[in-house]
Design an enzyme around this catalytic site. Structure first.
Site, PDB file in Angstrom:
ATOM      1  N   ASP A  71      38.904  46.794  50.424  1.00  0.00           N
ATOM      2  CA  ASP A  71      37.745  46.261  49.706  1.00  0.00           C
ATOM      3  C   ASP A  71      37.115  47.435  48.969  1.00  0.00           C
ATOM      4  O   ASP A  71      36.937  48.518  49.536  1.00  0.00           O
ATOM      5  CB  ASP A  71      36.727  45.601  50.631  1.00  0.00           C
ATOM      6  CG  ASP A  71      35.803  44.693  49.825  1.00  0.00           C
ATOM      7  OD1 ASP A  71      36.301  43.736  49.208  1.00  0.00           O
ATOM      8  OD2 ASP A  71      34.587  44.940  49.783  1.00  0.00           O
ATOM      9  N   SER A  72      36.847  47.226  47.704  1.00  0.00           N
ATOM     10  CA  SER A  72      36.401  48.356  46.902  1.00  0.00           C
ATOM     11  C   SER A  72      35.433  47.895  45.830  1.00  0.00           C
ATOM     12  O   SER A  72      35.242  46.699  45.612  1.00  0.00           O
ATOM     13  CB  SER A  72      37.617  49.046  46.268  1.00  0.00           C
ATOM     14  OG  SER A  72      38.433  48.086  45.636  1.00  0.00           O
TER      15      SER A  72
HETATM   16  P1  IMP Z   1      37.524  43.392  45.673  1.00  0.00           P
HETATM   17  O1  IMP Z   1      38.849  42.818  45.287  1.00  0.00           O
HETATM   18  O2  IMP Z   1      36.559  42.405  46.211  1.00  0.00           O
HETATM   19  O3  IMP Z   1      37.699  44.582  46.574  1.00  0.00           O
HETATM   20  O4  IMP Z   1      36.860  43.911  44.318  1.00  0.00           O
HETATM   21  C1  IMP Z   1      37.158  45.134  43.776  1.00  0.00           C
HETATM   22  C2  IMP Z   1      36.594  45.246  42.370  1.00  0.00           C
HETATM   23  O5  IMP Z   1      36.053  46.560  42.207  1.00  0.00           O
HETATM   24  C3  IMP Z   1      37.705  45.125  41.322  1.00  0.00           C
HETATM   25  O6  IMP Z   1      37.851  43.820  40.876  1.00  0.00           O
HETATM   26  C4  IMP Z   1      37.210  46.052  40.230  1.00  0.00           C
HETATM   27  O7  IMP Z   1      36.271  45.368  39.437  1.00  0.00           O
HETATM   28  C5  IMP Z   1      36.481  47.139  40.997  1.00  0.00           C
HETATM   29  N1  IMP Z   1      37.414  48.260  41.325  1.00  0.00           N
HETATM   30  C6  IMP Z   1      37.858  48.625  42.557  1.00  0.00           C
HETATM   31  N2  IMP Z   1      38.691  49.667  42.477  1.00  0.00           N
HETATM   32  C7  IMP Z   1      38.812  49.949  41.174  1.00  0.00           C
HETATM   33  C8  IMP Z   1      39.589  50.915  40.465  1.00  0.00           C
HETATM   34  O8  IMP Z   1      40.372  51.706  41.008  1.00  0.00           O
HETATM   35  N3  IMP Z   1      39.435  50.899  39.118  1.00  0.00           N
HETATM   36  C9  IMP Z   1      38.595  50.044  38.463  1.00  0.00           C
HETATM   37  N4  IMP Z   1      37.885  49.096  39.081  1.00  0.00           N
HETATM   38  C10 IMP Z   1      37.981  49.048  40.434  1.00  0.00           C
END
Ligand code: IMP
Length: 202
Positions: A71-72
Site C-alpha cells: 500500500d503506497s
Molecule cells: P494503492 O494501490 O491504494 O496503494 O494506491 C497507490 C497510489 O499511490 C497509486 O495509484 C499512485 O497514485 C500512487 N503511487 C504509489 N506509488 C507510486 C509510484 O511509485 N509512482 C507514482 N505514484 C505512486
C-alpha cells in the site's frame, strides 16, 4: 523442486510490473491476484500498514496461498500530508484515467504554492502473510523524498511519477530508468527490507 506460489495482492499494473521485476531473482512463482480472479477489497484502514494487511489477508483468504501486498501513496507537506492513503483516488475517479486526473488535481491544489514549499514523499508499506490467520506478518516500509513540479516531465513509471522531482538525480521519477527507480524508490526500499526479513524467517 517446485517453486513456492505467492499471490501478489494488487490490481495496479504499474506496481505489479515494479514488484515483479524486483522479485524476479527470488525462487517464487509470483501470481497476480487478478490472474486468479480475486477481486479488489475495500481499503478501510487508516494507514498504509492497515490497508496492506487488509489486501494481503483478502488474497490469502480467497486463494489459500501466501500473499504479498503493497500500500503506497504520496504525502505533500503543503497539503498537510494529503493525499496519503487516498492517493489512488485523489481526483475521485478510478480506472484508466485516474493517474492523469490525479495529477491535474494535485497541480491545481498546489497552484499558489512556491517551489521551496512543494516538498513531498512517496510512502510504501509491504506486507507478507503466510496465511489468512498468520499472527506474525512481515511488515516493511520505505519512503522517498522529493518535490512536486509545476508541469509533468517524463513517461516512465505510473501515477504521480511525472510530477515527482528527485533532487538527487535532477529529474522526475518518470524520467528515471525503471532499474534506477527501483533502486531508490519507497517500494524498492520496502521490498529489500522484506527480502532480508524473509531470509531470516525460519
Ligand atoms: P494503492 O494501490 O491504494 O496503494 O494506491 C497507490 C497510489 O499511490 C497509486 O495509484 C499512485 O497514485 C500512487 N503511487 C504509489 N506509488 C507510486 C509510484 O511509485 N509512482 C507514482 N505514484 C505512486
Amino acid at each position: 523442486m517446485s517453486l513456492q506460489k505467492i499471490i501478489l495482492a494488487s490490481g495496479n499494473p504499474g506496481k505489479l510490473t515494479e514488484l515483479r521485476a524486483m522479485l524476479r531473482e527470488k525462487k517464487v512463482d509470483l501470481i497476480s491476484q487478478s490472474d486468479l480472479e480475486v477481486g479488489e477489497v475495500e481499503e478501510t484502514g487508516l494507514n498504509f500498514a492497515e490497508n496492506a494487511l487488509i489486501k494481503a489477508r483478502h488474497a490469502c483468504k480467497e486463494t489459500g496461498l501466501p500473499a504479498i501486498a503493497d500500500d503506497s501513496g504520496i504525502e505533500v507537506d503543503a497539503l498537510g500530508g494529503k493525499p496519503g492513503i487516498y492517493s489512488a483516488r485523489y481526483a475521485g475517479v478510478s480506472g484508466a484515467t485516474a493517474d492523469a486526473e490525479n495529477n491535474v488535481r494535485l497541480l491545481q491544489d498546489l497552484k499558489e504554492v512556491p517551489e521551496q514549499d512543494r516538498t513531498a514523499r512517496f510512502q510504501c508499506v509491504i506486507v507478507y502473510l503466510l496465511h489468512e490467520r498468520d499472527s506474525m506478518p512481515l511488515i516493511c516500509q520505505g519512503s522517498w523524498e522529493g518535490r512536486i513540479l509545476f508541469t509533468e516531465r517524463g513517461r516512465n513509471g505510473f501515477g504521480y511519477d511525472p510530477l515527482f522531482y528527485v533532487p538527487t538525480h535532477g529529474c522526475t521519477s518518470a524520467q528515471l530508468d525503471s532499474k534506477v527507480k527501483n533502486s531508490l524508490s519507497h517500494r524498492g526500499q520496502a521490498l529489500r527490507k522484506l527480502l532480508e526479513c524473509w531470509n531470516l524467517r525460519p
